[in-house]
Structures are given as structure tokens and as C-alpha cells.
Write a protein that holds these residues in place. Sequence first.
Motif, PDB file in Angstrom:
ATOM      1  N   GLY A 254       0.809  -1.221   0.000  1.00 58.54           N
ATOM      2  CA  GLY A 254       0.000   0.000   0.000  1.00 58.54           C
ATOM      3  C   GLY A 254       0.836   1.261   0.000  1.00 58.54           C
ATOM      4  O   GLY A 254       0.484   2.267  -0.627  1.00 58.54           O
ATOM      5  N   THR A 255       1.994   1.206   0.675  1.00 59.94           N
ATOM      6  CA  THR A 255       2.849   2.395   0.717  1.00 59.94           C
ATOM      7  C   THR A 255       3.477   2.665  -0.653  1.00 59.94           C
ATOM      8  O   THR A 255       3.939   3.772  -0.902  1.00 59.94           O
ATOM      9  N   SER A 256       3.491   1.648  -1.522  1.00 59.91           N
ATOM     10  CA  SER A 256       4.020   1.858  -2.877  1.00 59.91           C
ATOM     11  C   SER A 256       2.890   2.169  -3.864  1.00 59.91           C
ATOM     12  O   SER A 256       3.114   2.247  -5.075  1.00 59.91           O
TER      13      SER A 256
ATOM     14  N   SER B 261      -0.924  -9.389   2.085  1.00 59.08           N
ATOM     15  CA  SER B 261      -0.589  -9.412   0.650  1.00 59.08           C
ATOM     16  C   SER B 261       0.776 -10.029   0.390  1.00 59.08           C
ATOM     17  O   SER B 261       1.002 -10.637  -0.655  1.00 59.08           O
ATOM     18  N   ASP B 262       1.699  -9.873   1.337  1.00 58.35           N
ATOM     19  CA  ASP B 262       3.023 -10.514   1.189  1.00 58.35           C
ATOM     20  C   ASP B 262       2.824 -12.031   1.087  1.00 58.35           C
ATOM     21  O   ASP B 262       3.463 -12.705   0.273  1.00 58.35           O
ATOM     22  N   TYR B 263       1.935 -12.533   1.930  1.00 59.12           N
ATOM     23  CA  TYR B 263       1.657 -13.975   1.974  1.00 59.12           C
ATOM     24  C   TYR B 263       1.064 -14.419   0.628  1.00 59.12           C
ATOM     25  O   TYR B 263       1.477 -15.436   0.054  1.00 59.12           O
TER      26      TYR B 263
ATOM     27  N   ILE C 199       9.111  -8.569  -2.995  1.00 59.19           N
ATOM     28  CA  ILE C 199       8.232  -7.734  -2.173  1.00 59.19           C
ATOM     29  C   ILE C 199       8.717  -6.300  -2.336  1.00 59.19           C
ATOM     30  O   ILE C 199       9.794  -5.944  -1.842  1.00 59.19           O
ATOM     31  N   TRP C 200       7.947  -5.483  -3.058  1.00 59.88           N
ATOM     32  CA  TRP C 200       8.330  -4.080  -3.296  1.00 59.88           C
ATOM     33  C   TRP C 200       7.668  -3.209  -2.232  1.00 59.88           C
ATOM     34  O   TRP C 200       6.454  -3.179  -2.117  1.00 59.88           O
ATOM     35  N   THR C 201       8.495  -2.490  -1.467  1.00 53.51           N
ATOM     36  CA  THR C 201       7.944  -1.718  -0.356  1.00 53.51           C
ATOM     37  C   THR C 201       8.595  -0.334  -0.283  1.00 53.51           C
ATOM     38  O   THR C 201       9.227   0.094  -1.255  1.00 53.51           O
ATOM     39  N   ASP C 202       8.421   0.345   0.852  1.00 60.01           N
ATOM     40  CA  ASP C 202       8.890   1.738   0.929  1.00 60.01           C
ATOM     41  C   ASP C 202      10.238   1.887   1.624  1.00 60.01           C
ATOM     42  O   ASP C 202      10.623   2.984   1.983  1.00 60.01           O
TER      43      ASP C 202
ATOM     44  N   PRO D 290      14.509   0.199   1.796  1.00 57.59           N
ATOM     45  CA  PRO D 290      15.451  -0.604   0.989  1.00 57.59           C
ATOM     46  C   PRO D 290      15.721  -1.975   1.594  1.00 57.59           C
ATOM     47  O   PRO D 290      16.809  -2.264   2.065  1.00 57.59           O
ATOM     48  N   GLY D 291      14.716  -2.839   1.647  1.00 58.07           N
ATOM     49  CA  GLY D 291      14.871  -4.209   2.127  1.00 58.07           C
ATOM     50  C   GLY D 291      14.624  -4.335   3.613  1.00 58.07           C
ATOM     51  O   GLY D 291      14.060  -3.440   4.248  1.00 58.07           O
ATOM     52  N   VAL D 292      15.054  -5.468   4.164  1.00 56.48           N
ATOM     53  CA  VAL D 292      14.963  -5.666   5.611  1.00 56.48           C
ATOM     54  C   VAL D 292      16.140  -4.899   6.210  1.00 56.48           C
ATOM     55  O   VAL D 292      17.286  -5.064   5.785  1.00 56.48           O
TER      56      VAL D 292
ATOM     57  N   THR E 188      18.413  -3.265   9.640  1.00 60.14           N
ATOM     58  CA  THR E 188      18.954  -3.768  10.912  1.00 60.14           C
ATOM     59  C   THR E 188      17.987  -3.540  12.080  1.00 60.14           C
ATOM     60  O   THR E 188      18.133  -4.172  13.124  1.00 60.14           O
ATOM     61  N   ALA E 189      17.026  -2.633  11.925  1.00 63.27           N
ATOM     62  CA  ALA E 189      15.943  -2.446  12.902  1.00 63.27           C
ATOM     63  C   ALA E 189      14.857  -1.639  12.218  1.00 63.27           C
ATOM     64  O   ALA E 189      15.055  -1.160  11.095  1.00 63.27           O
ATOM     65  N   ASP E 190      13.718  -1.494  12.875  1.00 62.71           N
ATOM     66  CA  ASP E 190      12.647  -0.673  12.304  1.00 62.71           C
ATOM     67  C   ASP E 190      13.165   0.767  12.171  1.00 62.71           C
ATOM     68  O   ASP E 190      13.533   1.385  13.167  1.00 62.71           O
ATOM     69  N   PRO E 191      13.209   1.305  10.944  1.00 65.69           N
ATOM     70  CA  PRO E 191      13.791   2.640  10.758  1.00 65.69           C
ATOM     71  C   PRO E 191      13.017   3.746  11.485  1.00 65.69           C
ATOM     72  O   PRO E 191      13.563   4.811  11.733  1.00 65.69           O
ATOM     73  N   ARG E 192      11.779   3.455  11.864  1.00 64.33           N
ATOM     74  CA  ARG E 192      11.034   4.486  12.608  1.00 64.33           C
ATOM     75  C   ARG E 192      11.550   4.588  14.044  1.00 64.33           C
ATOM     76  O   ARG E 192      11.342   5.585  14.711  1.00 64.33           O
ATOM     77  N   VAL E 193      12.239   3.547  14.499  1.00 63.04           N
ATOM     78  CA  VAL E 193      12.800   3.563  15.851  1.00 63.04           C
ATOM     79  C   VAL E 193      14.305   3.836  15.808  1.00 63.04           C
ATOM     80  O   VAL E 193      14.835   4.571  16.639  1.00 63.04           O
TER      81      VAL E 193
ATOM     82  N   PHE F 108       8.565 -11.589  15.019  1.00 61.93           N
ATOM     83  CA  PHE F 108       8.711 -10.719  16.184  1.00 61.93           C
ATOM     84  C   PHE F 108       8.688  -9.242  15.818  1.00 61.93           C
ATOM     85  O   PHE F 108       9.340  -8.437  16.453  1.00 61.93           O
ATOM     86  N   GLY F 109       7.946  -8.899  14.777  1.00 60.36           N
ATOM     87  CA  GLY F 109       7.584  -7.496  14.598  1.00 60.36           C
ATOM     88  C   GLY F 109       8.139  -6.748  13.416  1.00 60.36           C
ATOM     89  O   GLY F 109       7.748  -5.611  13.200  1.00 60.36           O
ATOM     90  N   ALA F 110       9.058  -7.324  12.618  1.00 60.19           N
ATOM     91  CA  ALA F 110       9.543  -6.572  11.454  1.00 60.19           C
ATOM     92  C   ALA F 110       8.436  -6.571  10.396  1.00 60.19           C
ATOM     93  O   ALA F 110       8.303  -7.502   9.609  1.00 60.19           O
ATOM     94  N   ARG F 111       7.632  -5.525  10.414  1.00 57.46           N
ATOM     95  CA  ARG F 111       6.409  -5.488   9.611  1.00 57.46           C
ATOM     96  C   ARG F 111       6.670  -5.592   8.108  1.00 57.46           C
ATOM     97  O   ARG F 111       5.753  -5.864   7.321  1.00 57.46           O
ATOM     98  N   VAL F 112       7.890  -5.351   7.710  1.00 52.76           N
ATOM     99  CA  VAL F 112       8.214  -5.358   6.289  1.00 52.76           C
ATOM    100  C   VAL F 112       7.857  -6.697   5.622  1.00 52.76           C
ATOM    101  O   VAL F 112       7.616  -6.747   4.420  1.00 52.76           O
ATOM    102  N   LEU F 113       7.785  -7.777   6.403  1.00 57.37           N
ATOM    103  CA  LEU F 113       7.364  -9.085   5.864  1.00 57.37           C
ATOM    104  C   LEU F 113       6.262  -9.651   6.750  1.00 57.37           C
ATOM    105  O   LEU F 113       6.427  -9.722   7.970  1.00 57.37           O
TER     106      LEU F 113
HETATM  107  P1  ADP Z   1       3.878  -2.345   2.597  1.00 54.37           P
HETATM  108  O1  ADP Z   1       2.801  -1.329   2.476  1.00 54.37           O
HETATM  109  O2  ADP Z   1       4.864  -2.261   1.473  1.00 54.37           O
HETATM  110  O3  ADP Z   1       3.381  -3.733   2.841  1.00 54.37           O
HETATM  111  P2  ADP Z   1       4.569  -2.161   5.411  1.00 54.37           P
HETATM  112  O4  ADP Z   1       4.236  -0.864   6.036  1.00 54.37           O
HETATM  113  O5  ADP Z   1       3.691  -3.322   5.678  1.00 54.37           O
HETATM  114  O6  ADP Z   1       4.741  -1.889   3.845  1.00 54.37           O
HETATM  115  O7  ADP Z   1       6.072  -2.582   5.780  1.00 54.37           O
HETATM  116  C1  ADP Z   1       7.141  -1.688   5.574  1.00 54.37           C
HETATM  117  C2  ADP Z   1       7.475  -1.000   6.873  1.00 54.37           C
HETATM  118  O8  ADP Z   1       7.966  -1.957   7.802  1.00 54.37           O
HETATM  119  C3  ADP Z   1       8.600   0.003   6.785  1.00 54.37           C
HETATM  120  O9  ADP Z   1       8.138   1.259   6.345  1.00 54.37           O
HETATM  121  C4  ADP Z   1       9.144   0.023   8.191  1.00 54.37           C
HETATM  122  O10 ADP Z   1       8.636   1.108   8.929  1.00 54.37           O
HETATM  123  C5  ADP Z   1       8.611  -1.254   8.838  1.00 54.37           C
HETATM  124  N1  ADP Z   1       9.683  -2.071   9.409  1.00 54.37           N
HETATM  125  C6  ADP Z   1       9.690  -2.583  10.654  1.00 54.37           C
HETATM  126  N2  ADP Z   1      10.821  -3.260  10.891  1.00 54.37           N
HETATM  127  C7  ADP Z   1      11.554  -3.213   9.767  1.00 54.37           C
HETATM  128  C8  ADP Z   1      12.833  -3.726   9.385  1.00 54.37           C
HETATM  129  N3  ADP Z   1      13.584  -4.448  10.211  1.00 54.37           N
HETATM  130  N4  ADP Z   1      13.261  -3.475   8.137  1.00 54.37           N
HETATM  131  C9  ADP Z   1      12.527  -2.761   7.283  1.00 54.37           C
HETATM  132  N5  ADP Z   1      11.327  -2.229   7.583  1.00 54.37           N
HETATM  133  C10 ADP Z   1      10.839  -2.445   8.806  1.00 54.37           C
END
Ligand code: ADP
Length: 467
Positions: A5-7, A208-210, A226-229, A231-233, A235-240, A261-266
Motif C-alpha cells: 500500500g505504501t508503494s 498481501s506478502d503472503y 516484495i516491493w515496499t517503501d 530498501p529491504g529488511v 537492521t531495525a525498524d527505521p522508525r525507531v 517478532f515485529g519486522a512489519r516489512v514481511l
Molecule cells: P507495505 O505497504 O509495502 O506492505 P509495510 O508498512 O507493511 O509496507 O512494511 C514496511 C514497513 O515496515 C517500513 O516502512 C518500516 O517502517 C517497517 N519495518 C519494521 N521493521 C523493519 C525492518 N527491520 N526493516 C525494514 N522495515 C521495517
Amino acid sequence: MKFGGTSLEGATAFQNAARIVAERIERRPVVVVSAMARFTDALIASVKEAATVGADAGLASLEKHFDRHSRVIDALLSKEGDRLRQLVEQGRAEIRDLLKTAATEQNADRWRRKALEDAVASNGERLSAALLAAVLLENNYSACDVDARCCVVTDDEFGCAAPLMTETFANTQAQLRSLIESSCVPVLGGFIGSTVTGETTTLGRGGSDYTAAIIGAALDSEEIQIWTDVPGVLTADPRVAPKARTVPRLSFAEASELAYFGARVLHPKTLHPAVERDIPVRICNSRAPDGRSTVVVGESEMSPQTVKAIAHKTGVTTVQITSARMLGAYGFLRAIFEIFDKYRTAVDVVTTSEVSVSLSLDDTSALPTIVAELEKLGTVSIEEERAILCIVGEGLRSTPGIAARIFSTISDINVSLISQGASRINLTFAVEEARAREAVMRLHKEFFEQLTEEHTPIDEWGLSLPA
Ligand code: ADP
Ligand code: ASP
Ligand code: MG
């Protein structure tokens, strides 16, 4: 190729996604899309609004989102414009009828309400798929909007349905193979499916990733992208941790732990279908398509500094059951877990001592009933507003000193439920939710930032090495 959705936020984003697909057209892509950013939240909220305030209020809350779709159509589509405007109207009419039903069924049970939510929410992904297919057509690429509900067959656990893989694989192959062979790009909505009797379901938020992984596995694809907002996975959530950077390679096991355990990117389930067929999953940045990405593969490798990434998950509750009866007794753990099983509540982290069991969970909807039953087995205590932190990296268990470094970095933060997964690649523990961000920031600094500040060389992992 899955676009989140972010893309797909607006016209520029749709045009960009279409360009990314077009540039890879020789690889014969299949495209999976999410709803436009924030639309799913609004669609689900509209059902609650309809049930409490009325159908008109529910529909009114969605108007600005229909307008967003109309703006994409106006900006990008001339040949395809009228057809798409009609589709948006059809979507609005379908949603209006569903919201009327929600308004008349104010006392509907949870299952029925979830079924209505799924039917309404499916419009987000369906409209996105129609839009992206139309943008490709408008740019003279052969593309076809395919209703994902004809491919993905699920059980009837609305809101979190499980795909029936045999049926789903057969349908997907039947629906998509001939399109791919005729060089037409199929575009499907992620997240949605249908029961064997044709009722619309969804795979759970972020699903949708699933879908992309399921479709990729069904077609034995070369790669699942998986195209997202971001640059990949990272080292931590960039918002933190704003200095978080790309981890170039992860194993399926490492990425699964991070996602769980919370990396929402996947989405946590994304890797299952890929693992079974050993298909690499690549996480790419739609905002910099030729820039950095992460590839998730079967083989595991140790990085020079062992720790590859830190994930965290908030909104966690921990439960502790203490009983002297546990000492030397058998059947006690089974009795505990049968209770969670009975109330369909998933448990994440579990630790035990001779006389106690501690565990963590996300879903607390059945907790009062669960606690009442657990109290027959022992003394129960609950801690709410906790967070789980998960440090991941191949070799974590066999590298001396990592745990000491982790806990001395956050020595003033109270840590509980410490667990090293059987996979040997993660160290997981709970902290107070209010201190989770601080803990992630400090650990990120300890493991990833000090080296960068010294401007040391970057190794093949993209991580800096000591000079
Ligand atoms: P999409 O709309 O593409 O599915 P999501 O919002 O579901 O995007 O997932 C991307 C978001 O996941 C990023 O913007 C980022 O804030 C969050 N995120 C949390 N942990 C990580 C991580 N380790 N690496 C990358 N992104 C992360
Ligand atoms: N649109 C759905 C959601 O917001 C699915 C997804 O984006 O993956 O949860
Ligand atoms: Mg997502």
C-alpha cells in the motif's frame, strides 16, 4: 512482484509501480497488489461505523478514499478511464449494500461481523489490481486484472483465513499459466481469498506478502519480490532506529524470526510457501528500484559481527502460572496449553522453571476466561503493556559474549522471559512496552552504529567492519 500500500499511495506511485513492472517484463512477472495506503483501515472501520451509527455514516467515511482512486484515474487513464470509473462505482454500490446489512445486524456475532468486514475490505485490493492493470494497459503493455478470489481458496476463519494449498495451487495454475504464456501480465489483489462456497475471506492484516509467496510457489517462480517503501529488511525498524541499514542477505529462518517478532516489512507467514519450494524472496525499494535490497534464501551464513537485525513487537501480554504441583509431575504443560488451544489463542514465547511457566501472547480477547481456567492449575499473574525484542543472527548461540553485550547495554531496563529459540539464531526477551523503543535504539547503537561512526570499510554484508 508484490507492491504494498505504501508503494501505491497515489497517481505517481501507481505510475512508478507500472514502470518497475514494465522494466522487468522479459522475466514474465505476475503482479500482486495491496490496497492503496490506509484504505484497508478505513474499510474495516466503516463496518463498525455502519453497525453503530448507520450505513450512510459508514459510506461517508470512505468518500475521500473513493476520491483518491478517482484522482489516480483522472491523472493516468484516458482510454481506460471510463471503465475504471464504472468499477469504482460498482465497488461503492457493493460496499453500500454490505454496510446496510451491517447496520441491520447490530447484534451479529463476531464471526458474522468478520465475514462482513472481509467482504468490504476486499474492495481495497480488488480496486488496486484493476487500477494497476489499467495503468499498464494504458502504457501499451498487455495486462489483465485477475480476481484473486478465483485463485486463493481458504477455510472460513474470516479475518485470518488459512489457504487450502492444494486447491489454491491448482486454481492459480489454471487461471494464470495461459496468461503468462501469452505474455500478458496478470495483476491480482493480495490479502483476499474465498471459501469453497465462494464467500470472501482475508488472510490477516498485512497478508498481501503472503499472497505473493503463495502465488509465487504455485507457479514455481524464479523469485518472489516484495516491493515496499524501505530498501529491504533493515537492521531495525527505521522508525525507531533512523540509522538502520539494509541487511543484504538473510536465511529463511532468520527472516522468519524477524517477521514473527515485529519486522512489519514481511508478513510472518510469507516465507512458508517460499521455503517449501526453495524460492528466494527479495525485498526491494519501490522508491529506489536499482538501489539496495535484501534477499532471503535457504542457506544460512554468519555475518562478521553475528547479529544481523533487531525486531520488536509491542502490545504484548505476559502470563505466569506458578504451582508447586509442577515439580516432577507430568502432563502439567499439556494441561496449560490445552486451555490456550481451547480458546484459539496463540502463544509466542514460552519459558519454564521447575515450578512456573511464563508465556507471551498478542491476542487477549479470551484472556479472562483463560485465566479463570488456569487458576485451577496454579497461581496466575498477568503483565500487560509489554514488548518482545528479538535479536537475530546465525551463530548467535555459538558466539561467546553476545548475550553479555546485549544485557549490559540495557542493564537498567528490566528484562523477563529470556529465551533462545531452538533455531539457535535468535535471542528473545520481554521488556516494559514504555521502554521498548529506547532498548531497540541502544542495542542498535551498540551493534550497528559505533562502527559506522568510525567510517570503517563496508564488507560484503553492507555492514561496517572495524578498521
Ligand atoms: P507495505 O505497504 O509495502 O506492505 P509495510 O508498512 O507493511 O509496507 O512494511 C514496511 C514497513 O515496515 C517500513 O516502512 C518500516 O517502517 C517497517 N519495518 C519494521 N521493521 C523493519 C525492518 N527491520 N526493516 C525494514 N522495515 C521495517
Ligand atoms: N491491505 C491489507 C492491509 O492493510 C493487506 C496488505 O497491505 O498486505 O492489511
Ligand atoms: Mg505490509
